[in-house]
Structure formats: structure tokens, C-alpha cells
Design a protein around this motif. Structure first.
Motif, short mmCIF file in Angstrom:
data_model
loop_
_atom_site.label_atom_id
_atom_site.label_comp_id
_atom_site.label_asym_id
_atom_site.label_seq_id
_atom_site.Cartn_x
_atom_site.Cartn_y
_atom_site.Cartn_z
N VAL A 179 0.74 -1.30 0.06
CA VAL A 179 0.16 -0.07 0.04
C VAL A 179 0.96 1.42 -0.06
N GLY A 180 1.85 1.22 0.71
CA GLY A 180 2.66 2.68 0.87
C GLY A 180 3.47 2.54 -0.52
N ILE A 181 4.05 1.51 -1.08
CA ILE A 181 4.75 1.46 -2.54
C ILE A 181 3.70 2.18 -3.60
N ARG A 182 2.46 1.98 -3.44
CA ARG A 182 1.50 2.39 -4.19
C ARG A 182 1.27 3.73 -4.15
N LEU A 183 1.22 4.15 -2.81
CA LEU A 183 1.07 5.54 -2.46
C LEU A 183 2.38 6.28 -2.87
N ILE A 184 3.48 5.89 -2.79
CA ILE A 184 4.82 6.67 -3.39
C ILE A 184 4.70 6.74 -4.80
N THR A 185 4.33 5.75 -5.54
CA THR A 185 4.15 5.63 -6.98
C THR A 185 3.29 6.63 -7.34
N ARG A 186 2.08 6.92 -6.57
CA ARG A 186 1.21 8.08 -6.98
C ARG A 186 1.70 9.29 -7.07
N MET A 187 2.50 9.69 -5.63
CA MET A 187 3.13 10.93 -5.62
C MET A 187 4.10 11.01 -6.67
N MET A 188 4.91 10.25 -7.06
CA MET A 188 5.78 10.41 -7.95
C MET A 188 5.26 10.50 -9.39
N GLY A 189 4.12 9.93 -9.63
CA GLY A 189 3.24 10.17 -10.82
C GLY A 189 2.73 11.55 -11.11
N LEU A 190 2.33 12.25 -9.88
CA LEU A 190 1.86 13.67 -9.79
C LEU A 190 2.85 14.41 -10.54
N ILE A 191 4.14 14.13 -9.67
CA ILE A 191 5.45 15.06 -10.08
C ILE A 191 5.81 15.02 -11.36
N LEU A 192 5.87 13.59 -11.91
CA LEU A 192 6.02 13.51 -13.26
C LEU A 192 5.05 14.00 -14.13
N ALA A 193 3.90 14.08 -13.96
CA ALA A 193 2.77 14.74 -14.86
C ALA A 193 2.98 16.29 -14.79
N SER A 194 3.60 16.94 -13.87
CA SER A 194 3.72 18.39 -13.98
C SER A 194 4.92 18.75 -14.73
#
Length: 210
Positions: A179-194
Motif C-alpha cells: 500500500v505504501g509503495i502504491r502511495l509513493i508511486t502515485r506521488m511520483m506520478g503527480l510530480i512526473l505529470a507536472s
């Protein structure tokens, strides 16, 4: 010197988000079951990070010639790369983890863990099209040697961070959990999107002289 550190941190941040070594931990652990000892896993992590570095540095150094060969401009490549990175970011925002596994055929063809470290771990799991596009664009945009050195240094540090994460894969998974790894993946995805959107904006500005 300010521009040097700005380029370094920007390229490193983008690479780390695109490669997402933390998200690759579950896949690495499933592959590392082939290792008979802890030292074997360390060796696998080391060879994977070296393969990542060699892949990215090769495309970074040859990117300019690739552009010339295909008659493409850096602005056009930046727009295309931004779209590619944004697509990857959307997948990361969904929290999806990599599902790359070694097939039975690959097990039979792989002569050693050295091959497994290169494919599928280094390519395409970690240093895939997104990472390659990133280093090619930023290396081509760097007009002076200091900027190019910053990109090369960012590639080295990002590759070394891959080694540190994979070396501690079991501890990372125990600490964060899936779950934590998925959360970190989402955070990195947001940064990458910007970053991907900014890349497209810069490419459009450069292409139309805005």
C-alpha cells in the motif's frame, strides 16, 4: 554554477520519478528468488544499476546524432517525450505496479543472473522509454559542457539510487508495504505529470518561437 545545480536536480528528480525504483521493488524481489544467497541479491542489484547507467548514458551521448539522423528537432522530441511521460504519469497515478515477470522461456534462455539484470530488470522495467527520452532531451538542451556534465552526474546518481533501493528491497517492502509503495508511486506520478506538461509547453514555445 546555479544553472549546473538546477539542471542536475531537475534531471535527477525527473529520472527518479520515471524510473520509480521503489515501485520496482516487488518485481525485483520476485526475480531475486533465483538468487541462492544475500550476496547474490546484492550482485543482482549492482548489475541492474550498472545496466541502467550504461543504457541511459549511451542514449544521452548518442541522442544528438539520433536527432540528426532522423531529421527531428529537440522541440518536436520534447513535445513527444512530454506526451509519453504524461501517459506514464497517468499509469503511476492509478497506483499500478509493474507486472513484469520472468517467463518460463526467459528462464531457459537466461544463462545467468547477469542477463536477468539487463532484461527485464534494467530494460524495460527501470530504464524504459521514459527514462531514455528524458536524458536525450536534457542532454540536447544543454548547450555548454557544464550542463552536459550535470546531466551525466544526474544519470550516475539516479543509477546509484536504484542500487541502494534494490539492495534494501526487503527492508523497503517491509517498511512501506504494498500500500505504501502504491502511495509513493502515485506521488511520483503527480510530480512526473507536472514535469511532462512543462516539457510540452517548452517544446511548443520553442517550435513556434513564442
Amino acid at each position: 554554477m546555479f544553472l549546473f545545480f538546477k539542471t542536475f536536480f531537475y534531471v535527477f528528480g525527473t529520472l527518479f520519478a520515471v524510473m520509480n525504483p521503489i515501485g520496482a521493488v516487488p518485481v525485483f524481489l520476485s526475480i531475486a528468488q533465483h538468487c541462492r544467497s544475500y550476496e547474490g541479491r546484492i550482485t543482482l542489484a549492482k548489475r541492474t544499476s550498472v545496466a541502467v547507467f550504461m543504457t541511459l548514458i549511451t542514449f544521452a551521448l548518442l541522442g544528438e546524432w539520433i536527432f540528426k539522423f532522423f531529421g527531428s528537432t529537440i522541440d518536436a522530441f520534447a513535445i513527444a517525450g512530454g506526451i509519453l511521460l504524461f501517459r506514464m504519469a497517468l499509469e503511476m497515478l492509478s497506483g499500478s505496479l509493474s507486472t513484469i515477470k520472468i517467463t518460463h522461456e526467459e528462464e531457459e534462455e537466461a544463462l545467468s543472473l547477469s542477463e536477468i539484470a539487463v532484461i527485464p530488470l534494467a530494460i524495460p522495467l527501470i530504464s524504459g522509454p521514459g527514462s531514455i527520452t528524458t536524458v536525450m532531451i536534457h542532454m540536447a538542451k544543454s548547450t555548454d559542457y557544464l550542463g552536459k556534465i550535470a546531466v551525466i552526474l544526474a544519470i550516475f546518481v539516479a543509477s546509484f539510487s536504484v542500487y541502494l533501493v534494490l539492495m534494501s528491497a526487503e527492508k523497503v517492502q517491509q517498511r512501506f508495504g504494498r500500500v505504501g509503495i502504491r502511495l509513493i508511486t502515485r506521488m511520483m506520478g503527480l510530480i512526473l505529470a507536472s514535469m511532462a506538461v512543462q516539457l510540452v509547453i517548452n517544446g511548443i514555445k520553442g517550435a513556434f518561437g513564442l
